[in-house]
Design a protein around this motif. Sequence first.
Motif, PDB file in Angstrom:
ATOM      1  N   ALA A 126      48.879  26.735  38.896  1.00 52.46           N
ATOM      2  CA  ALA A 126      48.197  28.161  38.520  1.00 52.46           C
ATOM      3  C   ALA A 126      47.439  28.485  39.761  1.00 52.46           C
ATOM      4  N   PHE A 127      46.619  27.844  40.618  1.00 51.28           N
ATOM      5  CA  PHE A 127      46.023  28.527  41.675  1.00 51.28           C
ATOM      6  C   PHE A 127      46.895  29.096  42.754  1.00 51.28           C
ATOM      7  N   GLU A 128      47.846  28.444  42.841  1.00 49.92           N
ATOM      8  CA  GLU A 128      49.036  28.838  44.054  1.00 49.92           C
ATOM      9  C   GLU A 128      49.848  30.186  43.464  1.00 49.92           C
ATOM     10  N   ALA A 129      49.823  30.121  42.100  1.00 49.95           N
ATOM     11  CA  ALA A 129      50.566  31.302  41.576  1.00 49.95           C
ATOM     12  C   ALA A 129      49.747  32.531  41.765  1.00 49.95           C
ATOM     13  N   LEU A 130      48.561  32.481  41.106  1.00 46.17           N
ATOM     14  CA  LEU A 130      47.400  33.416  41.151  1.00 46.17           C
ATOM     15  C   LEU A 130      47.319  33.950  42.511  1.00 46.17           C
ATOM     16  N   GLN A 131      47.094  32.791  43.604  1.00 48.82           N
ATOM     17  CA  GLN A 131      46.774  33.278  45.085  1.00 48.82           C
ATOM     18  C   GLN A 131      48.037  34.229  45.418  1.00 48.82           C
ATOM     19  N   TRP A 132      49.330  33.912  45.006  1.00 49.40           N
ATOM     20  CA  TRP A 132      50.545  34.617  45.535  1.00 49.40           C
ATOM     21  C   TRP A 132      50.237  36.255  45.141  1.00 49.40           C
ATOM     22  N   VAL A 133      49.585  36.522  43.855  1.00 51.09           N
ATOM     23  CA  VAL A 133      49.315  37.793  43.382  1.00 51.09           C
ATOM     24  C   VAL A 133      47.831  38.287  43.827  1.00 51.09           C
ATOM     25  N   GLY A 134      47.202  37.574  44.498  1.00 46.70           N
ATOM     26  CA  GLY A 134      45.893  37.995  44.907  1.00 46.70           C
ATOM     27  C   GLY A 134      44.786  37.985  43.736  1.00 46.70           C
ATOM     28  N   LEU A 135      44.882  37.076  42.856  1.00 46.65           N
ATOM     29  CA  LEU A 135      43.953  37.136  41.539  1.00 46.65           C
ATOM     30  C   LEU A 135      43.088  35.605  41.530  1.00 46.65           C
ATOM     31  N   GLN A 136      43.215  34.796  42.450  1.00 46.40           N
ATOM     32  CA  GLN A 136      42.781  33.576  42.602  1.00 46.40           C
ATOM     33  C   GLN A 136      41.448  33.452  42.142  1.00 46.40           C
ATOM     34  N   SER A 137      40.592  34.471  42.478  1.00 47.11           N
ATOM     35  CA  SER A 137      39.255  34.431  41.928  1.00 47.11           C
ATOM     36  C   SER A 137      38.976  34.601  40.650  1.00 47.11           C
ATOM     37  N   ARG A 138      39.992  35.161  39.856  1.00 47.26           N
ATOM     38  CA  ARG A 138      39.787  35.361  38.437  1.00 47.26           C
ATOM     39  C   ARG A 138      40.187  34.680  37.449  1.00 47.26           C
ATOM     40  N   LEU A 139      40.225  33.282  37.831  1.00 44.77           N
ATOM     41  CA  LEU A 139      40.780  32.249  36.808  1.00 44.77           C
ATOM     42  C   LEU A 139      39.998  32.228  35.599  1.00 44.77           C
ATOM     43  N   LYS A 140      38.752  32.381  35.541  1.00 41.88           N
ATOM     44  CA  LYS A 140      37.975  32.345  34.450  1.00 41.88           C
ATOM     45  C   LYS A 140      37.826  33.359  33.537  1.00 41.88           C
ATOM     46  N   ALA A 141      38.380  34.608  34.032  1.00 45.32           N
ATOM     47  CA  ALA A 141      38.279  35.843  33.265  1.00 45.32           C
ATOM     48  C   ALA A 141      39.405  35.973  32.186  1.00 45.32           C
ATOM     49  N   PHE A 142      38.926  36.931  31.441  1.00 46.62           N
ATOM     50  CA  PHE A 142      39.879  37.028  30.277  1.00 46.62           C
ATOM     51  C   PHE A 142      40.836  38.340  30.452  1.00 46.62           C
ATOM     52  N   PRO A 143      41.803  38.652  29.749  1.00 50.18           N
ATOM     53  CA  PRO A 143      42.888  39.802  29.993  1.00 50.18           C
ATOM     54  C   PRO A 143      41.978  41.128  29.843  1.00 50.18           C
ATOM     55  N   GLU A 144      41.179  40.921  28.958  1.00 49.90           N
ATOM     56  CA  GLU A 144      40.492  42.467  28.673  1.00 49.90           C
ATOM     57  C   GLU A 144      39.524  42.911  29.651  1.00 49.90           C
ATOM     58  N   GLU A 145      39.117  41.814  30.574  1.00 55.71           N
ATOM     59  CA  GLU A 145      38.294  41.896  31.769  1.00 55.71           C
ATOM     60  C   GLU A 145      38.967  42.550  33.038  1.00 55.71           C
ATOM     61  N   LEU A 146      40.279  42.718  32.999  1.00 56.75           N
ATOM     62  CA  LEU A 146      41.124  42.904  34.128  1.00 56.75           C
ATOM     63  C   LEU A 146      41.881  44.518  33.790  1.00 56.75           C
ATOM     64  N   SER A 147      41.865  45.087  34.971  1.00 59.55           N
ATOM     65  CA  SER A 147      42.951  46.479  34.822  1.00 59.55           C
ATOM     66  C   SER A 147      44.221  46.160  34.577  1.00 59.55           C
ATOM     67  N   GLY A 148      44.826  47.212  34.212  1.00 57.95           N
ATOM     68  CA  GLY A 148      46.547  47.112  33.663  1.00 57.95           C
ATOM     69  C   GLY A 148      47.141  46.472  35.016  1.00 57.95           C
ATOM     70  N   GLY A 149      47.025  46.880  36.253  1.00 57.78           N
ATOM     71  CA  GLY A 149      47.527  46.484  37.255  1.00 57.78           C
ATOM     72  C   GLY A 149      47.135  45.063  37.454  1.00 57.78           C
ATOM     73  N   GLU A 150      46.067  44.710  37.209  1.00 61.57           N
ATOM     74  CA  GLU A 150      45.627  43.093  37.183  1.00 61.57           C
ATOM     75  C   GLU A 150      46.402  42.412  36.358  1.00 61.57           C
ATOM     76  N   GLN A 151      46.374  42.745  35.137  1.00 57.48           N
ATOM     77  CA  GLN A 151      47.153  42.241  34.111  1.00 57.48           C
ATOM     78  C   GLN A 151      48.617  41.916  34.389  1.00 57.48           C
ATOM     79  N   GLN A 152      49.220  43.056  34.845  1.00 63.70           N
ATOM     80  CA  GLN A 152      50.514  42.779  35.273  1.00 63.70           C
ATOM     81  C   GLN A 152      50.751  41.866  36.203  1.00 63.70           C
ATOM     82  N   ARG A 153      49.688  41.775  37.380  1.00 65.88           N
ATOM     83  CA  ARG A 153      49.896  40.678  38.285  1.00 65.88           C
ATOM     84  C   ARG A 153      49.758  39.251  37.771  1.00 65.88           C
TER      85      ARG A 153
END
Length: 228
Positions: A126-153
Amino acid sequence: MGVGNDSPMIRFYHVSKYYRKEVAALSEVTLRIQPRQFCFLTGPSGAGKSTFLKLIIREERPSQGQIIVNGRNLAAISGRQLPFFRRSIGVVFQDFRLIPTKTIYENVSLLLTIQGMPIGERKRRAFEALQWVGLQSRLKAFPEELSGGEQQRVAIARALINRPAILLADEPTGNLDPDLAYEIMKLFREVNAAGTTVVVATHDRQLIRDFGGRVILLDRGRLVDGGE
């Protein structure tokens, strides 16, 4: 990601799909998509793009013809084998399809949890996949806390978690502004460069012009251009 042979990754032989007898969602489509190709699937609304993608993951079955994906004849795959077959394919949808009550980590690793993968390996993947899309720092966030572009990533990270041989994307930039759409397309190009076969369904002609690749054009269920 990806595979090392040169036989077609996806092959349609005279494939037709009818939802009603008089209406063909796809009609006599024959084409090959090779390993590591980057393809745009385009055409007007109702052209058959979503049906084409659904047939590849066997969410739908053809009314006529034969489909071979990653060396497997889809008609010969049993219901029990289907989840294993789908592990080789990542899918990204326009509407993200994230579970709002689960964290980003939980959303991305859900498939691995279902497969019974040990927690240490799940976290690493999971960390590797999120690192690929530049969101490894948001592991504990919930979808509603992210922008549309971040949710798509996040949705792309989820699609990549199993290191698929094929990545399918159905209008993945349809809900995004042009700058975010470009960022998402750059990610798909990077995934393709790493060896994954990528098929992006879109009606955005500007993105197709700017990012290049093979263009498969459908119109009213028929293959108009881009067949091989």
